[in-house]
Design a protein around this motif. Structure first.
Motif, PDB file in Angstrom:
ATOM      1  N   GLU A 391       0.926  -1.114  -0.241  1.00 41.29           N
ATOM      2  CA  GLU A 391       0.070  -0.346  -0.006  1.00 41.29           C
ATOM      3  C   GLU A 391       0.574   0.967   0.420  1.00 41.29           C
ATOM      4  O   GLU A 391       0.322   1.883  -0.530  1.00 41.29           O
ATOM      5  N   ASN A 392       1.783   1.123   0.634  1.00 35.86           N
ATOM      6  CA  ASN A 392       2.958   2.264   0.657  1.00 35.86           C
ATOM      7  C   ASN A 392       3.605   2.426  -1.338  1.00 35.86           C
ATOM      8  O   ASN A 392       3.281   3.704  -1.425  1.00 35.86           O
ATOM      9  N   VAL A 395       0.482   4.016  -3.155  1.00 36.41           N
ATOM     10  CA  VAL A 395       0.255   5.613  -3.398  1.00 36.41           C
ATOM     11  C   VAL A 395       1.663   6.083  -2.864  1.00 36.41           C
ATOM     12  O   VAL A 395       1.113   7.312  -4.039  1.00 36.41           O
ATOM     13  N   TRP A 458      -7.983  -1.602  -0.584  1.00 39.50           N
ATOM     14  CA  TRP A 458      -7.353  -0.046  -1.168  1.00 39.50           C
ATOM     15  C   TRP A 458      -9.257   1.027  -1.780  1.00 39.50           C
ATOM     16  O   TRP A 458      -9.462   0.296  -2.412  1.00 39.50           O
ATOM     17  N   TYR A 460      -8.747   4.848  -4.026  1.00 39.07           N
ATOM     18  CA  TYR A 460      -8.273   6.076  -4.414  1.00 39.07           C
ATOM     19  C   TYR A 460      -8.966   6.929  -4.403  1.00 39.07           C
ATOM     20  O   TYR A 460      -8.533   8.142  -4.921  1.00 39.07           O
ATOM     21  N   GLU A 463      -6.940  10.176  -3.217  1.00 39.03           N
ATOM     22  CA  GLU A 463      -5.498  10.694  -4.447  1.00 39.03           C
ATOM     23  C   GLU A 463      -6.858  11.307  -5.026  1.00 39.03           C
ATOM     24  O   GLU A 463      -6.169  12.811  -6.337  1.00 39.03           O
TER      25      GLU A 463
END
Length: 764
Positions: A391-392, A395, A458, A460, A463
């Motif tokens: 996930e890091n 991102v 996850w 998004y 973002e």
């Protein structure tokens, strides 16, 4: 070859770290044998490396462990070497009978996937009556092995100590203890009866069974096992071997037969039963046995389930750590790309998903032999760690795509906007289309980058919202930038529209100056401002409030431009006043220089010229765009409330007027002097001129006869003509008059002295 030899020596030293060398200096570890537990009760921490070097770690549960128990110097090591191809240290009978094997040694069968433990013999003189070590090694062997070999001599069958009956009692008690701890499966006990002659094997086996049943009856079972037979806990088998010294060939043949019955589990007569299987995978063998030995050594009760759970926890953690490290290594190129490259990697979701799936599959495969509940729990922890790490990266990947989408939006927007400062009639529509494309492309990339099945849940949206905000900022920036360029273009258009016509009006100020300027201003505001505002409404989707604000700004710009142009002419007011005064005073109606005559009223004409100059000053010193300023005087009225309309300050205007009047007084004096001269010139009677010619005929005749005087007269005549032609007589006449007076006096004096005498006409 030297390098290979060094590696073997290093490996041998590594696997024997912590091992003890006992006996007579002949016991050493080799690549296939390991001193597992020395007589100081120390466990060899090199077991895992030793198993790896012998390719045992990958066996899982597909291996077996055989431990041999028996009296000291009864030939246990020799038997194991023959049956499994090991190289355990054996006793050299020529040197005497003594202890050879100390502690526990481990070996690997040359013929099968079988581990072998050579346990220190019992009833040795070295330990005397101390049975503590014997009990510990027996318990350890029971917990670890699936088969116990009891090495016994035929002549000792029926005896108590010589037949290892105390040892068998210990085995039964300890095995029952392990059963109480939920150890599953029967224990395989194989009695190997050595030096067998004459007595049938069945009778020998019956004697041993009888003795074992007697021991079983004496063992305190208690609980659910009270009344249970030994057959429910032990699987007994009996094998007889001839005497090795007396019948070496028969012994060898029987030993080899026994070898294959143990090493080949596929044979119909194999000694392995269905319950004889290990509970511990090979890769967890060291952790499990070391934990068991530490428990035994410290005289604690063995809790097999707890030990198995501990083993499962430990091994699953190790497997998870390895898989997590491999997962990080697999995604490291993506991490490096995101850290170094300006653009995101072309593939993200696929490689990360593959690495994630590979780690999960490998963990499941390696942990399937351990406690399922613990394995699943540890798998969940591993998945969470991998998801967090991924996930890091996800991102960062989204951030890179967000920047890429924003840059693409900016570039596309620059392309659709006109390069010149012209209106963009489809600006709002183009922005909406490009915004939709950018957000849609970002969403597609974000979806493609998700792990398969999105196990981490996850999202998004954050973002994407950030991208939308950044696009809105870029849109507003470009919109304001283009509107500023457009506004600047309209300013230039207004400047061009006002510049020349306004300059012409100001260069020739007339009474209707500000009427014409006002008309010019209204035309600029009406045409240009209306065109600009129409472009705002049509292409830029501006609100009415924005249009009204921009319209007000542009109208103010138009007026400011006009005021700037007018004020720039403020320094020319004095010059324009002089021009106006000259046109009214110095020049006649045809614009030619005025010749002053006695009939001209010089002072009235002077006053009229001053009045014209004053009107010019009044006209140019105040911008009379407002009708309320039409009759205001910059010289006479108080203009405290009309500062914005002043082209020059009121005090400055008064100073200009005073300076101008003072400067024109010289022109008045010159005009009056020219008028006086004209009066004198025109006042000489023609009679006087006739008498002068009659009475001065002699002088005229004298001059005419003298070339010098004739030349002088011609020069004077030429000068008089030039002065009259170029209107220089005003300045020359006073000089000429003075010269004339002086010349007349000198001529009169000259003629009076040189006049010829007349002869007497008196008759003689």
């Amino acid at each position: 070859e030297t390098s290979s030899g060094n590696k073997e020596e290093e490996e041998k030293e590594k696997v024997n770290e912590g091992a003890d060398r006992e006996g007579k200096g002949k016991e050493t570890s080799s690549a296939r044998e390991l001193h597992l537990i020395n007589d100081d009760l120390e466990f060899n921490s090199g077991l895992q490396s030793w198993m790896k070097s012998n390719e045992l770690l990958e066996l899982g549960l597909d291996y077996r462990l055989v431990a041999v128990l028996g009296c000291q110097s009864s030939g246990k090591s020799t038997l194991l070497n023959i049956m499994f191809g090991t190289n355990f240290q054996t006793m050299d009978e020529e040197l005497g009978r003594s202890q050879t094997t100390t502690g526990i040694w481990a070996g690997v069968s040359e013929f099968s996937k079988t581990l072998v433990m050579d346990v220190e013999g019992t009833d040795g003189r070295e330990r005397g009556d101390d049975t503590n070590f014997e009990r510990k090694t027996s318990l350890f062997s029971l917990a670890a092995a699936q088969m116990l070999l009891i090495n016994i001599w035929m002549q000792d069958v029926g005896r108590r100590n010589a037949a290892n009956m105390p040892l068998l009692r210990t085995v039964m008690e300890l095995h029952l203890q392990l059963f109480l701890g939920s150890k599953k499966g029967k224990l395989k006990i194989l009695f190997v009866i050595r030096d067998h002659i004459r007595t049938p094997l069945d009778r020998l086996a019956g004697t041993l069974r009888s003795d074992l049943e007697a021991i079983w009856e004496e063992v305190s079972k208690g609980g659910p096992y009270e009344g249970k037979s030994s057959g429910e806990f032990f699987d007994l088998d009996f094998v007889a071997l001839p005497s090795k010294p007396h019948e070496p060939e028969a012994f060898q043949s029987a030993a080899e037969e026994l070898r294959w019955r143990i090493n080949d589990r596929t044979r119909p007569d194999s000694l392995w039963g269905a319950d004889n299987f290990p509970d511990v995978p090979a890769d967890g063998f060291q952790v499990f046995t070391q934990s068991i030995w530490e428990t035994v050594r410290d005289n604690k009760d063995i809790d097999i389930p707890t030990q198995m759970e501990m083993l499962a926890t430990c091994r699953c953690d190790e497997i998870a750590d390895v898989q997590y490290a491999e997962f990080l290594a697999a995604v490291q190129p993506l991490r490096d790309h995101l850290a170094e490259a300006s653009a995101p990697p072309a593939q993200f979701g696929g490689p990360v998903s593959d690495a994630f799936a590979a780690a999960v599959a490998s963990f499941r495969d390696q942990s399937k032999r351990y406690n399922r509940e613990i394995a699943e729990r540890k798998l969940g922890v591993l998945e969470d760690k991998m998801i967090a790490a991924a996930e890091n990266l996800y991102v960062k990947h989204l951030a890179a795509h967000r920047e890429l989408a924003l840059a693409a939006f900016r570039t596309s927007l620059d392309q659709v906007l006109p390069a010149d400062p012209a209106p963009a009639p489809h600006f709002a529509a183009d922005v909406a289309r490009l915004r939709k494309e950018a957000l849609g492309g970002f969403a597609d990339q974000a979806e493609m980058a998700l792990l398969r099945g999105n196990p981490g849940g996850w999202r998004y949206g954050k973002e994407q919202s950030r991208l939308e905000e950044e696009i809105a900022l870029v849109e507003e920036e470009k919109r304001r930038e283009h509107l500023a360029r457009l506004q600047h273009a309209f300013r230039e258009k207004v400047r061009n529209q006002l510049g020349k016509p306004l300059g012409r009006l100001l260069d020739d100020p007339r009474d209707d100056l500000w009427t014409k300027v006002g008309k010019l201003l209204r035309e600029a505001e009406t045409d240009t401002v209306a065109e600009f505002c129409g472009a705002l409404l049509d292409g830029y989707a501006c609100t009415e409030e924005e249009v009204a604000s921009l319209e007000a700004d542009l109208r103010a710009e138009v007026r400011n431009n006009l005021q700037t142009t007018v004020r720039a002419k403020g320094s020319m007011i004095m010059y324009q006043m002089e021009q106006t005064f000259d046109n009214a005073f110095r020049n006649n109606a045809d614009g030619l220089p005025r010749h002053w005559t006695p009939a001209d009223n010089v002072r009235e004409i002077y006053k009229a010229g001053l009045e014209c100059a004053r009107k010019t000053l009044e006209n140019l010193a105040i911008m009379r765009l407002d009708s309320s300023l039409a009759s205001v005087s910059v010289l006479d009225d108080e203009l405290d409330n009309h500062h914005e309309a002043l082209v020059i300050d009121q005090n400055e205007a008064k100073q200009v007027w005073a300076k101008f009047k003072k400067g024109t007084q010289g022109a008045l004096a010159d005009a009056e002097r020219a008028q006086d001269q004209a009066s004198a010139k025109n006042g000489l009677p023609w009679l006087y001129i006739g008498l002068l010619v009659i009475f001065a005929r002699d002088e005229i005749q004298f001059v005419m006869q003298n070339p010098v005087y004739i030349l002088l007269l011609l020069v004077l005549a030429a000068l008089v003509f030039v002065g009259y032609k170029f209107n220089l007589h005003v300045m020359i006449l006073p000089v000429v008059n003075t010269v004339k007076e002086q010349a007349t006096e000198q001529l009169a004096d000259f003629f009076s002295k040189n006049r010829p005498k007349k002869q007497s006409s008196t008759p003689q």
